[in-house]
Design a protein around this motif. Structure first.
Motif, mmCIF file in Angstrom:
data_model
loop_
_atom_site.group_PDB
_atom_site.id
_atom_site.type_symbol
_atom_site.label_atom_id
_atom_site.label_comp_id
_atom_site.label_asym_id
_atom_site.label_seq_id
_atom_site.Cartn_x
_atom_site.Cartn_y
_atom_site.Cartn_z
ATOM 1 N N THR A 319 0.828 -1.207 0.000
ATOM 2 C CA THR A 319 0.000 0.000 0.000
ATOM 3 C C THR A 319 0.865 1.261 0.000
ATOM 4 O OG1 THR A 319 -1.640 -1.227 1.281
ATOM 5 C CG2 THR A 319 -1.936 1.149 1.142
ATOM 6 N N THR A 320 1.964 1.222 0.743
ATOM 7 C CA THR A 320 2.883 2.360 0.780
ATOM 8 C C THR A 320 3.473 2.628 -0.597
ATOM 9 O OG1 THR A 320 3.468 1.850 3.076
ATOM 10 C CG2 THR A 320 4.971 3.274 1.865
ATOM 11 N N LEU A 321 3.925 1.580 -1.274
ATOM 12 C CA LEU A 321 4.520 1.727 -2.604
ATOM 13 C C LEU A 321 3.501 2.243 -3.617
ATOM 14 C CD1 LEU A 321 6.981 1.332 -4.428
ATOM 15 C CD2 LEU A 321 6.267 -1.058 -4.746
ATOM 16 N N PHE A 322 2.287 1.740 -3.533
ATOM 17 C CA PHE A 322 1.218 2.178 -4.438
ATOM 18 C C PHE A 322 0.964 3.681 -4.293
ATOM 19 C CE2 PHE A 322 -3.348 3.083 -4.976
ATOM 20 C CZ PHE A 322 -3.532 2.698 -6.293
ATOM 21 N N ASN A 323 0.826 4.134 -3.053
ATOM 22 C CA ASN A 323 0.564 5.559 -2.824
ATOM 23 C C ASN A 323 1.747 6.434 -3.241
ATOM 24 O OD1 ASN A 323 -2.154 5.960 -1.495
ATOM 25 N ND2 ASN A 323 -1.331 4.402 -0.140
ATOM 26 N N TYR A 324 2.947 5.933 -3.035
ATOM 27 C CA TYR A 324 4.134 6.709 -3.397
ATOM 28 C C TYR A 324 4.221 6.900 -4.912
ATOM 29 C CZ TYR A 324 8.519 8.767 -1.803
ATOM 30 O OH TYR A 324 9.499 9.653 -1.451
ATOM 31 N N ASN A 358 -1.509 12.319 1.353
ATOM 32 C CA ASN A 358 -2.108 12.165 2.679
ATOM 33 C C ASN A 358 -2.406 10.707 2.998
ATOM 34 O OD1 ASN A 358 -2.640 14.903 4.057
ATOM 35 N ND2 ASN A 358 -3.220 15.288 1.948
ATOM 36 N N CYS A 359 -2.715 9.908 1.981
ATOM 37 C CA CYS A 359 -2.826 8.461 2.204
ATOM 38 C C CYS A 359 -1.486 7.899 2.642
ATOM 39 C CB CYS A 359 -3.284 7.760 0.927
ATOM 40 S SG CYS A 359 -5.012 8.027 0.500
ATOM 41 N N LEU A 361 0.891 9.439 4.124
ATOM 42 C CA LEU A 361 1.235 9.959 5.444
ATOM 43 C C LEU A 361 0.888 8.965 6.543
ATOM 44 C CD1 LEU A 361 2.131 12.551 7.085
ATOM 45 C CD2 LEU A 361 -0.290 13.147 7.164
ATOM 46 N N THR A 362 -0.325 8.420 6.512
ATOM 47 C CA THR A 362 -0.751 7.491 7.567
ATOM 48 C C THR A 362 -0.189 6.095 7.347
ATOM 49 O OG1 THR A 362 -2.798 7.095 6.330
ATOM 50 C CG2 THR A 362 -2.866 8.751 8.045
ATOM 51 N N VAL A 363 -0.163 5.642 6.103
ATOM 52 C CA VAL A 363 0.365 4.307 5.813
ATOM 53 C C VAL A 363 1.844 4.241 6.182
ATOM 54 C CG1 VAL A 363 0.803 2.618 3.998
ATOM 55 C CG2 VAL A 363 -1.304 3.924 3.966
ATOM 56 N N GLY A 364 2.556 5.343 5.929
ATOM 57 C CA GLY A 364 3.980 5.389 6.240
ATOM 58 C C GLY A 364 4.255 5.221 7.722
ATOM 59 N N THR A 426 11.423 3.064 -1.668
ATOM 60 C CA THR A 426 10.292 2.325 -1.097
ATOM 61 C C THR A 426 10.206 0.922 -1.690
ATOM 62 O OG1 THR A 426 9.087 4.400 -0.789
ATOM 63 C CG2 THR A 426 7.800 2.380 -0.686
ATOM 64 N N TYR A 427 10.486 0.812 -2.971
ATOM 65 C CA TYR A 427 10.509 -0.502 -3.637
ATOM 66 C C TYR A 427 11.565 -1.412 -3.014
ATOM 67 C CZ TYR A 427 11.435 -3.962 -7.277
ATOM 68 O OH TYR A 427 11.650 -5.137 -7.963
#
Length: 452
Positions: A319-324, A358-359, A361-364, A426-427
């Protein structure tokens, strides 16, 4: 603080009355969100009306940029002692210093409404930025101390809601209240309304902190928190060891740099947004504020959905990679739509940008806790925020210089390059599941204990 389960020592037979969640946890979350919103509001309240503030105080754009930069410059220098205070003294002390410090910052700026008192503005911002360190370090800790494990990601997403709402209102309200006028007296009157309004807002919030924000609930909400209460508090030297343990993990280093870049870019673009938008849309102060507000609102919705999704799937890295990646794409879209000078498309592209940042931010935050488990949540969140602020200072100054020399498009292109670097880092983060494995072990052994 979370502690890894050790079967023989940590999992004695636990009756239902020893673990409990309280309805008051939602009150705690609301109080926190109110004062964190007021704090983040002050972060950008001047930079979104840079041209108007320049006119009233007779200062240049870099001076106004410092009202935001100071929020980032102070953080890295005090985050370690502040994180130690939070771990040793608990959430109440963090709330008192963070919340009442935010109120004091708002009160000081009430006395800054005179053309020769810009230094008072900076004093108020310095107080607010110091309080901010006590504000930003605790969403994950509130989630751990007050919420059961299955609610942790959602609670963390809700905990960041106040900061995001404050940013949204900072983008929206100042351009509406403070009108661009040739009459500095009129501008001063508008600024007074802005400053007094925030100071008045903080009066009931401060009362709520004083009387309704305890250190912790009477009973813990989870097995991990039950055991955390038995652990003797660390000395400062022992606490420094936990920071060392975090920054010697390659996975966390990748995430630390990538997180700092991502949020640093967001804060920097937000700080200079007024200047960027006015290059393509003269007299567009209110448009700049509205589009930034919309972007944060989209981010709030996305962050809540991400929190629910993570509680169900625990796919933190993916999820973090997707948002990034989509944050990077959104900045490219913002550049293209500015070039086309299509205001509706600029609104849309900036909304997409704000949503994915902002997504992230919280996932991170959650990914950092996953990587560094069993270290205290305030350790990982403190380091992430320190990285954000350090990168933010550098990126704001860099973006400002590039904007002056080459204009909005080339300055934004530099942000795309930074985000591509962050996406790659992130990858490179391995798919670590330390906390999930610990929770699974707890659940398995608890089930075995209750069955026996």
């Amino acid at each position: 603080m979370v502690v890894p389960p050790e079967s023989n020592n940590l999992l004695e037979k636990i009756t239902e009355t020893e673990i409990r969640t309280y309805k008051k946890r939602w009150v705690i979350l609301i109080i926190y969100n109110l004062y964190s919103a007021a704090n983040s509001f002050q972060w950008l309240e001047y930079s979104i009306i840079t041209n108007i503030v320049m006119k009233f105080y007779d200062v240049d754009s870099l001076d106004v940029d410092w009202t935001s930069i100071i929020y980032m410059a102070i953080y890295p220098f005090i985050v370690i002692p502040v994180s130690y205070i939070i771990e040793k003294k608990g959430l109440r002390i963090a709330a008192l210093i963070g919340g009442l410090g935010t109120a004091l910052a708002a009160a000081v700026k009430v006395f800054s409404i005179r053309t020769d008192l810009f230094y008072v503005v900076l004093i108020g911002q310095a107080i607010g930025s110091t309080a901010q360190v006590f504000v930003l370090c605790i969403p994950t800790k509130i989630a751990a101390v007050w919420f059961e494990d299955s609610e942790a990601s959602t609670a963390c997403a809700l905990g960041v809601l106040g900061t995001q709402a404050g940013l949204a209102l900072a983008f929206l309200i100042p351009p509406i209240l403070v009108k661009n006028s040739e009459n500095v007296v009129s501008i001063g009157s508008d600024l007074r309304v802005l400053c007094q309004g925030l100071a008045i807002f903080m009066i009931p919030v401060s009362i709520a902190i004083l009387f309704f924000f305890p250190r912790q609930p009477p009973l813990p909400p989870s097995v991990t928190q039950k055991q955390a209460r038995k652990v003797k508090s660390k000395t400062f030297n022992e606490f420094l060891v936990s920071f060392k343990a975090a920054i010697t993990q390659n996975a966390f280093i990748y995430h630390l740099i990538a997180y700092g870049i991502n949020i640093g870019v967001f804060v920097s673009v937000g700080t200079l947004q007024n200047q960027l938008i006015l290059q393509y849309f003269p007299n567009g102060e209110e448009d700049a504020g509205r589009m930034a507000c919309i972007s944060v609102i989209c981010g709030i919705v996305g962050a809540l959905l991400n929190g629910i999704f993570l509680d169900k799937t625990r796919l933190f890295r993916e999820t973090t990679l997707f948002n990034y990646a989509l944050t990077t794409v959104s900045v490219v879209l913002f550049m293209v739509t500015l070039l086309w000078k299509k205001l509706v498309l600029v609104y849309l592209s900036y909304a997409i940008f704000g949503c994915f940042v902002n997504c992230y931010l919280t996932v991170g935050f959650e990914l950092a806790v996953e990587i560094t488990y069993p270290l205290d949540e305030s350790t990982s969140s403190g380091l992430l925020n320190a990285s954000t602020q350090a990168f933010g200072v550098f990126i704001v100054l860099m973006l400002g210089k590039l904007n002056e020399k080459f204009g909005a498009l080339w300055s934004l292109f530099s942000q795309v390059i930074l985000l591509l670097i962050g996406t790659y880092l992130t990858y490179r983060i391995p798919n670590v599941k330390k906390r999930q494995e610990a929770f699974s072990q707890v659940e398995t052994e608890m089930h075995s204990i209750r069955s026996s």
